[in-house]
Structures are given as structure tokens and as C-alpha cells.
Enzyme design. Structure first.
Site, PDB file in Angstrom:
ATOM      1  N   HIS A   1       0.837  -1.140  -0.081  1.00  0.00           N
ATOM      2  CA  HIS A   1      -0.007  -0.151  -0.010  1.00  0.00           C
ATOM      3  C   HIS A   1       0.744   1.309  -0.242  1.00  0.00           C
ATOM      4  CE1 HIS A   1      -3.910  -2.444   1.776  1.00  0.00           C
ATOM      5  NE2 HIS A   1      -3.753  -2.460   0.475  1.00  0.00           N
TER       6      HIS A   1
ATOM      7  N   GLU B   1      -7.910 -10.466  18.053  1.00  0.00           N
ATOM      8  CA  GLU B   1      -9.259 -11.106  18.178  1.00  0.00           C
ATOM      9  C   GLU B   1      -9.699 -11.820  16.777  1.00  0.00           C
ATOM     10  OE1 GLU B   1     -11.672  -7.915  19.027  1.00  0.00           O
ATOM     11  OE2 GLU B   1     -11.488  -7.147  16.979  1.00  0.00           O
TER      12      GLU B   1
ATOM     13  N   ALA C   1       0.081  -8.477  19.707  1.00  0.00           N
ATOM     14  CA  ALA C   1       1.145  -9.021  18.496  1.00  0.00           C
ATOM     15  C   ALA C   1       2.407  -8.985  19.043  1.00  0.00           C
ATOM     16  CB  ALA C   1       1.228  -8.043  17.407  1.00  0.00           C
TER      17      ALA C   1
HETATM   18  P1  OAD Z   1      -7.643  -2.730  10.521  1.00  0.00           P
HETATM   19  O1  OAD Z   1      -7.611  -1.413  11.357  1.00  0.00           O
HETATM   20  O2  OAD Z   1      -8.815  -2.912   9.525  1.00  0.00           O
HETATM   21  O3  OAD Z   1      -7.486  -4.047  11.364  1.00  0.00           O
HETATM   22  C1  OAD Z   1      -6.426  -4.131  12.474  1.00  0.00           C
HETATM   23  C2  OAD Z   1      -6.515  -5.237  12.896  1.00  0.00           C
HETATM   24  O4  OAD Z   1      -5.564  -5.457  14.138  1.00  0.00           O
HETATM   25  C3  OAD Z   1      -7.743  -5.878  13.607  1.00  0.00           C
HETATM   26  O5  OAD Z   1      -8.480  -7.231  13.315  1.00  0.00           O
HETATM   27  C4  OAD Z   1      -7.513  -5.620  15.240  1.00  0.00           C
HETATM   28  O6  OAD Z   1      -8.223  -6.676  15.779  1.00  0.00           O
HETATM   29  C5  OAD Z   1      -6.158  -6.031  15.006  1.00  0.00           C
HETATM   30  N1  OAD Z   1      -5.171  -5.486  16.224  1.00  0.00           N
HETATM   31  C6  OAD Z   1      -5.237  -4.337  16.967  1.00  0.00           C
HETATM   32  N2  OAD Z   1      -4.321  -4.369  17.941  1.00  0.00           N
HETATM   33  C7  OAD Z   1      -3.711  -5.245  17.723  1.00  0.00           C
HETATM   34  C8  OAD Z   1      -2.551  -5.851  18.524  1.00  0.00           C
HETATM   35  N3  OAD Z   1      -1.872  -5.169  19.660  1.00  0.00           N
HETATM   36  N4  OAD Z   1      -1.939  -7.046  18.398  1.00  0.00           N
HETATM   37  C9  OAD Z   1      -2.497  -7.731  17.319  1.00  0.00           C
HETATM   38  N5  OAD Z   1      -3.554  -7.372  16.653  1.00  0.00           N
HETATM   39  C10 OAD Z   1      -4.119  -6.113  16.766  1.00  0.00           C
HETATM   40  O7  OAD Z   1      -6.286  -2.549   9.706  1.00  0.00           O
HETATM   41  P2  OAD Z   1      -5.706  -3.236   8.322  1.00  0.00           P
HETATM   42  O8  OAD Z   1      -6.271  -4.609   8.180  1.00  0.00           O
HETATM   43  O9  OAD Z   1      -4.100  -3.058   8.229  1.00  0.00           O
HETATM   44  O10 OAD Z   1      -5.176   0.916   3.482  1.00  0.00           O
HETATM   45  O11 OAD Z   1      -6.306  -2.445   7.251  1.00  0.00           O
HETATM   46  C11 OAD Z   1      -6.149  -2.613   5.897  1.00  0.00           C
HETATM   47  C12 OAD Z   1      -5.952  -1.276   4.996  1.00  0.00           C
HETATM   48  O12 OAD Z   1      -7.102  -0.806   5.325  1.00  0.00           O
HETATM   49  C13 OAD Z   1      -4.966  -0.625   5.420  1.00  0.00           C
HETATM   50  O13 OAD Z   1      -3.508  -0.979   4.834  1.00  0.00           O
HETATM   51  C14 OAD Z   1      -5.372   0.954   4.776  1.00  0.00           C
HETATM   52  C15 OAD Z   1      -6.635   0.754   5.748  1.00  0.00           C
HETATM   53  O14 OAD Z   1      -7.674   1.694   4.926  1.00  0.00           O
HETATM   54  C16 OAD Z   1      -5.335   1.975   2.980  1.00  0.00           C
HETATM   55  O15 OAD Z   1      -5.047   3.131   3.347  1.00  0.00           O
HETATM   56  C17 OAD Z   1      -4.916   1.887   1.346  1.00  0.00           C
END
Ligand code: OAD
Length: 229
Positions: free
Chosen positions: A106, A200, A216
Site C-alpha cells: 500500500h 481477536e 502481537a
Molecule cells: P484494520 O484497522 O482494519 O485492522 C487492524 C486489526 O489489527 C484488527 O483485526 C485488530 O483486531 C487487530 N489488532 C489491533 N491491535 C492489535 C494488537 N496489539 N496486536 C494484534 N492485533 C491487533 O487494519 P488493516 O487490516 O491493516 O489501507 O487495514 C487494511 C488497510 O485498510 C490499510 O492498509 C489501509 C486501511 O484503509 C489504505 O489506506 C489503502
């Protein structure tokens, strides 16, 4: 020799102090992604978008990799095999932890892109709309970020690696944004063991044979220790 592909998302950097997107208090609860993360939003209000990514770059510059980033760097260095990190994150924490084989699908906060000639260069800490491209001189610079509606980078290399891997792990991602979200199912179809490491259950859970839930900084070092015996 094993081949491992690791897809990471915002959750791996959460404990470094960088916010996630979709959690309670996530970035997309505070900002309208249509305004700050689309080409149309940038066309409407380039200053707003530039300010948004300047703020994120400042956060990133003030953050440090955490135990999960370091564990993945250890895995790459010690595994008699290949480890590829495919990250959706635009921060540079995998690189700073020492991982070498990293694809930022990204884009990258630390990179600037010229929309006139596609030249890329290291972004200054604060980007300005009037910045000119060092290659062609046009003042049409933008953050080197893949916005919604744009095609993620290096998809061919990612598809090849996913097809060839024996283990596919998704770490800290909600699995809601495609094409990244489809990679686990693709790896599973190709016979890989799929692992989900997340705070989760997520959209990736149903295709994962192994699931470990927790922060994590705890579950990733444990998983790496298991792999390295
Ligand atoms: P999300 O915010 O959608 O998801 C984050 C995930 O991390 C969730 O499933 C949480 O449960 C988990 N999480 C939170 N804290 C955590 C921790 N301490 N340890 C382990 N897991 C944890 O983020 P992404 O999946 O990365 O794209 O989002 C994907 C894309 O959407 C991003 O790259 C961005 C966004 O819009 C663009 O901006 C193009």
C-alpha cells in the site's frame, strides 16, 4: 527449506503507538477515508490529504518497532528458508526492525511520488504541495500511498510468492481490504498452512488452520519461537 509469506496489517504496529483503522478509536472513525485516502479526495482538497499524511509520517518518525517486528526480523535471519513480509502498512517499522525482504503493497509514508513522471524519492518529514519533482521539476508531488481505487504495488511478485509458500501467516489485519484480504484464501487453495495471529478473530479466521489471539508483541514472538524450535 520452507517458504513463508507473512501478511501484516495495522495491528502489528498498534503497540508501537500507531493507530489502526477500524478498531474503536481507529483512524477511520476520526477521518472520512473518501476525503483523505482516495485520488478524488486528493483532487478536491490536496492540502487536507497532504496534512493527513504529514501527521502520520510524524507519528511514524516518533515510533519504534515492537517485539513483533523484531521477532519477524529474527525469523528471516534464522530460518533455513525464505521469509517474505507483505505489509499493508505504510510505516517503516519492519525495515527498522531489520527485516530485508519486505513488500509495502500500500505504499510508503517515507516515499514521495511525482504524478507527472512517476519518479519516487525519499519524502521530507513535511511534504508541501509546492514541492517539485527532483527528476522532472513538476510541482505535482503526492505521498507515495496506494489510495482506495488504486492498484496495490507488486501484485505479481506477491501472487507468485503466495502460490509457492508452504506457510502463510496473517498478522494484525482485519482482512477487510482487498486484494490483501484474499491472499490467505489463495494460499490455502494452493496447499499452504494458514496461520492467523491477531488480537481477536477476523475475516481471515475461517481460512486459517492455526489461530492465536492476543497482542502481537506476545503472540508473534511465541509463534516465531515455535518455528525456530
Ligand atoms: P484494520 O484497522 O482494519 O485492522 C487492524 C486489526 O489489527 C484488527 O483485526 C485488530 O483486531 C487487530 N489488532 C489491533 N491491535 C492489535 C494488537 N496489539 N496486536 C494484534 N492485533 C491487533 O487494519 P488493516 O487490516 O491493516 O489501507 O487495514 C487494511 C488497510 O485498510 C490499510 O492498509 C489501509 C486501511 O484503509 C489504505 O489506506 C489503502
Amino acid at each position: 527449506m520452507s517458504r513463508i509469506v507473512i501478511l501484516t496489517g495495522a495491528g502489528i504496529s498498534a503497540e508501537s503507538g500507531l493507530g489502526t483503522f477500524r478498531d474503536k478509536d481507529g483512524l477511520w472513525t476520526k477521518y472520512d477515508l473518501n476525503e483523505v485516502a482516495t485520488p478524488e479526495g486528493f483532487a478536491r482538497n490536496p492540502q487536507l490529504v497532504t496534512d493527513f499524511y504529514n501527521a502520520r509520517r510524524a507519528n511514524c518518525l516518533g515510533a519504534e518497532p515492537n517485539a513483533a517486528h523484531y521477532a519477524l526480523a529474527r525469523l528471516e535471519a534464522a530460518l533455513p528458508g525464505e521469509v517474505l513480509i507483505v505489509t499493508q502498512n505504510v510505516d517503516d517499522l519492519h525495515h527498522r526492525a531489520g527485516s530485508k525482504n519486505v513488500i509495502q503493497m500500500h505504499g510508503a509514508l517515507m516515499s514521495a511520488l511525482c504524478s507527472a513522471c512517476d519518479h519516487r524519492w525519499p519524502a521530507p518529514a513535511v511534504m508541501h504541495l509546492t514541492d517539485t519533482c527532483p527528476a522532472c521539476g513538476h510541482p505535482r508531488t503526492r505521498p507515495d500511498i496506494v489510495w482506495f481505487g488504486e492498484i496495490p504495488y507488486h501484485m505479481e511478485a506477491i501472487a507468485e510468492a503466495v502460490e509457492a509458500c508452504e506457510i502463510f501467516a496473517a498478522i494484525g489485519t482485519s482482512g477487510q481490504v482487498y486484494p490483501a484480504a484474499g491472499l490467505a484464501a489463495e494460499a490455502r487453495r494452493n496447499g499452504a498452512d494458514c496461520v492467523e495471529l491477531n488480537l481477536e478473530p477476523s475475516e481471515i479466521s475461517r481460512v486459517s488452520q492455526t489461530r492465536r489471539y492476543g497482542p502481537a508483541s506476545e503472540v508473534v514472538p511465541d509463534w516465531v519461537a515455535t518455528l525456530l524450535g
